[in-house]
Design a protein around this motif. Sequence first.
Motif, PDB file in Angstrom:
ATOM      1  N   VAL A 276      67.319  43.656 -64.175  1.00 12.91           N
ATOM      2  CA  VAL A 276      67.091  43.813 -62.879  1.00 12.91           C
ATOM      3  C   VAL A 276      67.867  42.707 -61.789  1.00 12.91           C
ATOM      4  CG1 VAL A 276      67.268  45.043 -60.921  1.00 12.91           C
ATOM      5  CG2 VAL A 276      65.996  45.761 -62.869  1.00 12.91           C
ATOM      6  N   ASN A 277      68.815  42.688 -61.561  1.00 11.72           N
ATOM      7  CA  ASN A 277      68.674  41.585 -61.198  1.00 11.72           C
ATOM      8  C   ASN A 277      69.681  41.768 -59.443  1.00 11.72           C
ATOM      9  OD1 ASN A 277      70.234  39.364 -59.650  1.00 11.72           O
ATOM     10  ND2 ASN A 277      70.952  38.162 -60.964  1.00 11.72           N
ATOM     11  N   ILE A 278      68.715  41.894 -58.307  1.00 13.17           N
ATOM     12  CA  ILE A 278      68.789  42.396 -56.875  1.00 13.17           C
ATOM     13  C   ILE A 278      69.638  41.264 -56.109  1.00 13.17           C
ATOM     14  CG2 ILE A 278      67.901  43.377 -55.387  1.00 13.17           C
ATOM     15  CD1 ILE A 278      65.673  44.722 -57.154  1.00 13.17           C
ATOM     16  N   PRO A 279      70.415  40.621 -55.584  1.00 11.59           N
ATOM     17  CA  PRO A 279      70.857  40.236 -54.896  1.00 11.59           C
ATOM     18  C   PRO A 279      70.945  40.233 -53.401  1.00 11.59           C
ATOM     19  CG  PRO A 279      73.106  41.744 -55.740  1.00 11.59           C
ATOM     20  CD  PRO A 279      71.951  42.747 -56.123  1.00 11.59           C
ATOM     21  N   ASP A 280      70.400  38.530 -53.283  1.00  9.79           N
ATOM     22  CA  ASP A 280      69.727  38.899 -51.489  1.00  9.79           C
ATOM     23  C   ASP A 280      70.231  39.690 -50.950  1.00  9.79           C
ATOM     24  OD1 ASP A 280      67.439  36.771 -52.422  1.00  9.79           O
ATOM     25  OD2 ASP A 280      68.773  35.117 -51.736  1.00  9.79           O
ATOM     26  N   TYR A 281      71.535  40.643 -50.698  1.00 10.76           N
ATOM     27  CA  TYR A 281      72.339  40.377 -49.614  1.00 10.76           C
ATOM     28  C   TYR A 281      71.696  42.307 -49.374  1.00 10.76           C
ATOM     29  CZ  TYR A 281      76.042  41.471 -52.616  1.00 10.76           C
ATOM     30  OH  TYR A 281      76.526  41.527 -54.417  1.00 10.76           O
ATOM     31  N   VAL A 282      70.965  43.239 -50.851  1.00 11.90           N
ATOM     32  CA  VAL A 282      71.326  44.112 -51.343  1.00 11.90           C
ATOM     33  C   VAL A 282      69.800  44.201 -50.292  1.00 11.90           C
ATOM     34  CG1 VAL A 282      69.989  45.860 -52.716  1.00 11.90           C
ATOM     35  CG2 VAL A 282      72.330  44.389 -52.647  1.00 11.90           C
ATOM     36  N   ARG A 283      68.833  42.811 -50.419  1.00  9.09           N
ATOM     37  CA  ARG A 283      67.170  42.619 -50.266  1.00  9.09           C
ATOM     38  C   ARG A 283      66.975  42.805 -48.598  1.00  9.09           C
ATOM     39  NH1 ARG A 283      63.623  41.652 -54.048  1.00  9.09           N
ATOM     40  NH2 ARG A 283      64.191  41.241 -55.910  1.00  9.09           N
ATOM     41  N   GLU A 284      68.595  42.239 -48.260  1.00  6.25           N
ATOM     42  CA  GLU A 284      68.435  42.054 -46.085  1.00  6.25           C
ATOM     43  C   GLU A 284      68.844  42.642 -45.569  1.00  6.25           C
ATOM     44  OE1 GLU A 284      70.282  38.417 -44.492  1.00  6.25           O
ATOM     45  OE2 GLU A 284      69.674  37.070 -46.860  1.00  6.25           O
ATOM     46  N   VAL A 285      69.739  43.842 -46.510  1.00  4.89           N
ATOM     47  CA  VAL A 285      69.966  44.641 -46.071  1.00  4.89           C
ATOM     48  C   VAL A 285      68.981  46.056 -45.550  1.00  4.89           C
ATOM     49  CG1 VAL A 285      71.634  47.316 -45.399  1.00  4.89           C
ATOM     50  CG2 VAL A 285      72.769  44.495 -46.408  1.00  4.89           C
ATOM     51  N   VAL A 286      68.676  46.289 -46.693  1.00  5.32           N
ATOM     52  CA  VAL A 286      67.533  46.924 -47.083  1.00  5.32           C
ATOM     53  C   VAL A 286      65.869  46.484 -46.159  1.00  5.32           C
ATOM     54  CG1 VAL A 286      65.159  48.516 -48.679  1.00  5.32           C
ATOM     55  CG2 VAL A 286      67.310  47.485 -49.180  1.00  5.32           C
ATOM     56  N   GLU A 287      65.708  45.763 -45.612  1.00  8.26           N
ATOM     57  CA  GLU A 287      64.824  45.253 -44.850  1.00  8.26           C
ATOM     58  C   GLU A 287      65.280  45.719 -43.581  1.00  8.26           C
ATOM     59  OE1 GLU A 287      61.479  45.183 -45.178  1.00  8.26           O
ATOM     60  OE2 GLU A 287      62.118  44.095 -47.505  1.00  8.26           O
ATOM     61  N   GLU A 288      66.668  44.898 -43.637  1.00  7.26           N
ATOM     62  CA  GLU A 288      67.252  45.299 -41.906  1.00  7.26           C
ATOM     63  C   GLU A 288      67.285  47.151 -41.527  1.00  7.26           C
ATOM     64  OE1 GLU A 288      67.855  43.063 -39.912  1.00  7.26           O
ATOM     65  OE2 GLU A 288      69.440  44.035 -38.223  1.00  7.26           O
ATOM     66  N   ALA A 321      71.038  52.088 -59.424  1.00  4.41           N
ATOM     67  CA  ALA A 321      71.580  51.271 -60.008  1.00  4.41           C
ATOM     68  C   ALA A 321      71.524  51.294 -61.653  1.00  4.41           C
ATOM     69  CB  ALA A 321      71.592  49.369 -59.480  1.00  4.41           C
ATOM     70  N   GLU A 322      70.051  51.546 -62.454  1.00  5.02           N
ATOM     71  CA  GLU A 322      70.028  52.107 -63.106  1.00  5.02           C
ATOM     72  C   GLU A 322      70.580  52.696 -64.079  1.00  5.02           C
ATOM     73  OE1 GLU A 322      65.449  52.347 -63.405  1.00  5.02           O
ATOM     74  OE2 GLU A 322      65.623  52.127 -65.658  1.00  5.02           O
ATOM     75  N   ARG A 323      71.414  54.075 -63.218  1.00  2.00           N
ATOM     76  CA  ARG A 323      71.472  55.135 -63.874  1.00  2.00           C
ATOM     77  C   ARG A 323      73.049  55.298 -63.577  1.00  2.00           C
ATOM     78  NH1 ARG A 323      73.733  59.446 -61.031  1.00  2.00           N
ATOM     79  NH2 ARG A 323      73.079  58.213 -58.313  1.00  2.00           N
ATOM     80  N   ARG A 324      73.164  53.912 -62.843  1.00  2.00           N
ATOM     81  CA  ARG A 324      74.966  54.331 -63.123  1.00  2.00           C
ATOM     82  C   ARG A 324      75.050  52.780 -64.525  1.00  2.00           C
ATOM     83  NH1 ARG A 324      75.485  51.589 -58.487  1.00  2.00           N
ATOM     84  NH2 ARG A 324      74.894  49.491 -58.750  1.00  2.00           N
ATOM     85  N   ALA A 325      74.645  52.581 -64.124  1.00  2.00           N
ATOM     86  CA  ALA A 325      74.288  50.800 -65.834  1.00  2.00           C
ATOM     87  C   ALA A 325      74.326  51.976 -66.937  1.00  2.00           C
ATOM     88  CB  ALA A 325      72.822  50.166 -65.418  1.00  2.00           C
ATOM     89  N   LEU A 326      73.107  52.612 -66.916  1.00  2.00           N
ATOM     90  CA  LEU A 326      72.987  53.377 -68.195  1.00  2.00           C
ATOM     91  C   LEU A 326      74.268  54.795 -68.483  1.00  2.00           C
ATOM     92  CD1 LEU A 326      68.979  54.829 -67.036  1.00  2.00           C
ATOM     93  CD2 LEU A 326      69.746  53.504 -69.122  1.00  2.00           C
ATOM     94  N   GLU A 330      75.934  49.156 -69.284  1.00  2.00           N
ATOM     95  CA  GLU A 330      75.879  48.084 -68.895  1.00  2.00           C
ATOM     96  C   GLU A 330      74.507  47.661 -68.896  1.00  2.00           C
ATOM     97  OE1 GLU A 330      79.649  48.681 -65.480  1.00  2.00           O
ATOM     98  OE2 GLU A 330      77.181  49.028 -64.721  1.00  2.00           O
ATOM     99  N   LYS A 331      75.163  46.385 -69.139  1.00  5.20           N
ATOM    100  CA  LYS A 331      73.000  45.698 -69.729  1.00  5.20           C
ATOM    101  C   LYS A 331      72.433  45.088 -68.613  1.00  5.20           C
ATOM    102  CE  LYS A 331      73.546  44.541 -74.499  1.00  5.20           C
ATOM    103  NZ  LYS A 331      75.461  44.992 -74.437  1.00  5.20           N
ATOM    104  N   LEU A 332      73.416  44.939 -67.654  1.00  8.33           N
ATOM    105  CA  LEU A 332      72.863  44.508 -66.324  1.00  8.33           C
ATOM    106  C   LEU A 332      72.596  45.494 -65.318  1.00  8.33           C
ATOM    107  CD1 LEU A 332      71.129  41.454 -65.747  1.00  8.33           C
ATOM    108  CD2 LEU A 332      74.000  40.993 -64.470  1.00  8.33           C
ATOM    109  N   VAL A 333      71.444  45.504 -64.706  1.00 11.82           N
ATOM    110  CA  VAL A 333      71.714  46.330 -63.721  1.00 11.82           C
ATOM    111  C   VAL A 333      71.522  45.403 -62.071  1.00 11.82           C
ATOM    112  CG1 VAL A 333      70.016  48.149 -61.934  1.00 11.82           C
ATOM    113  CG2 VAL A 333      69.727  47.824 -64.679  1.00 11.82           C
ATOM    114  N   VAL A 334      72.396  45.686 -61.834  1.00  5.73           N
ATOM    115  CA  VAL A 334      72.582  45.191 -60.080  1.00  5.73           C
ATOM    116  C   VAL A 334      72.674  46.068 -59.062  1.00  5.73           C
ATOM    117  CG1 VAL A 334      74.265  43.317 -58.897  1.00  5.73           C
ATOM    118  CG2 VAL A 334      73.437  43.045 -60.952  1.00  5.73           C
ATOM    119  N   PRO A 335      71.812  46.409 -57.717  1.00  8.28           N
ATOM    120  CA  PRO A 335      72.465  46.835 -56.836  1.00  8.28           C
ATOM    121  C   PRO A 335      73.527  46.581 -56.855  1.00  8.28           C
ATOM    122  CG  PRO A 335      70.417  47.348 -57.168  1.00  8.28           C
ATOM    123  CD  PRO A 335      70.791  46.025 -58.491  1.00  8.28           C
ATOM    124  N   ARG A 336      73.719  47.802 -55.474  1.00 11.90           N
ATOM    125  CA  ARG A 336      75.365  47.509 -54.735  1.00 11.90           C
ATOM    126  C   ARG A 336      74.897  48.032 -53.001  1.00 11.90           C
ATOM    127  NH1 ARG A 336      79.673  50.131 -58.674  1.00 11.90           N
ATOM    128  NH2 ARG A 336      78.996  48.887 -60.215  1.00 11.90           N
TER     129      ARG A 336
END
Length: 497
Positions: A276-288, A321-326, A330-336
Amino acid sequence: MAAPIETLGDLRRSGAPSRPVKQEIRDNLVRKLQAGEPLFPGIIGFDETVVPQLVNAILSRHNFILLGLRGQAKSRILRGLTDLLDERIAVVPGCEIHDDPLQPICAACRARVAREGDKMPIAWLPRDARYVEKLATPDVTIADMVGDIDPIKAAQAGLNLSDELTMHYGLLPRANRGIFAINELPDLAGKIQVGLFNILQEGDVQIKGYPIRLKLDVLLVFTANPEDYTARGKIITPLKDRIGSEIRTHYPVTRLNAMAITRQEAWTERLGARAVNIPDYVREVVEEVAFQARADRKIDKRSGVSQRLPITTLELVVSNAERRALANGEKLVVPRVTDIYAALPSITGKFELEYEGELRGAEQVARDLIRSAVGNVFVGMFEGVDTRTVVEWFDLGGTLPLADNTPAGELIATTRGVQGLTELAGHAGVAPGSDPALVASAIDFVLEGLYAQKKISRSDERGYSAAETAARRPTRREEQSINEEVRIPSGKKKYYN
Ligand SMILES: [Zn+2]
């Protein structure tokens, strides 16, 4: 190595002190302070506000209350107090109130010590067993809290009811020599508060008017919502007066601190699953989203917006994201960023709505929050970056039919023709040649950012397209005139834009 302490005689000879619990916690805190050890590990963002007040309260041997809205780590702080207890303490074996073999307070233990003397075996109680927690509710009774006479016990043993051997101990006596935490103190019925006051006042408990008194040794700690606590009539004044310190907690002040808390608490590293690779901008938006919610006047400020909102949201974001990857292999789970809209179930239940919010509905309020959170983070990251080429592509009639389950490869292929979009995605921190899932996520962020700024529109049917107001968008010349300085009466210049 010292000989093991197994009997009362061993304990006496060891010279181990018999300390009240508040003194024990104080001593251990002093040692940690001197050694520069971290206090309250896992508590983030309180170093300059809550922690110093907490330290002072403990040094003062106060019973104290934490005042704060929900999800401000109050329970976590209280549970963390166990770290300040000795690793284990000696107790009389089998005693329900963990009597100190050197100073027993219950009749049974006193009799036993007199009978067995130095040969009496002792038991050891680990610190985790010395923390008792109770959520206050209006139906909590004195019997729950303090104890009750057990008539069956009395009848079986042929004892007089006033004999303390007939006692069924409540939570508080069972917390003897430990920490007793009561959450949401104002929800406790008045007469129970009176009972607590007596304990704080006299340091002992009296059960149901029977002449049984126990000199309990307990650190009492409480939590409450500040508004409930200060409301007249919710807490009896003498009880308030007896609580040594009132300490205010708060939500994270910075987005960075908030992200650190969520990173620590959210379950995102899923063993056995894909990386799982969570981009920082996703983390920031979730927090925001949480920051926006706390400031939104459609949301009730008195009940607050818990830090559990971003924590559970991030978990659902990763799951989507995991559901989409499955589904797409796709090997890498990257949230959008679009995955955050799929996390509505973790958002709508985390706030209480004001009337205006009720009219709009929880789901729409949550969607609005996400959209404005995306806008905020996007503007911060893309300040001064020209997005016009991409917007013009839509204004000229371009549309992108995308959904949150679109595979990364397909998303990249579909958007390839949009001039300038890949460059903008690079600005979101994705290096050229990165995994397609990362690139797709960055493109999604740019599109969602433009949508949040209402520069393009999005619908379930058509995907992304030109903004509805595109036709009426001011020309560059009009924009200039809007941005011109306006002279205000005081003579100071003010810029409107
Ligand atoms: Zn005892």
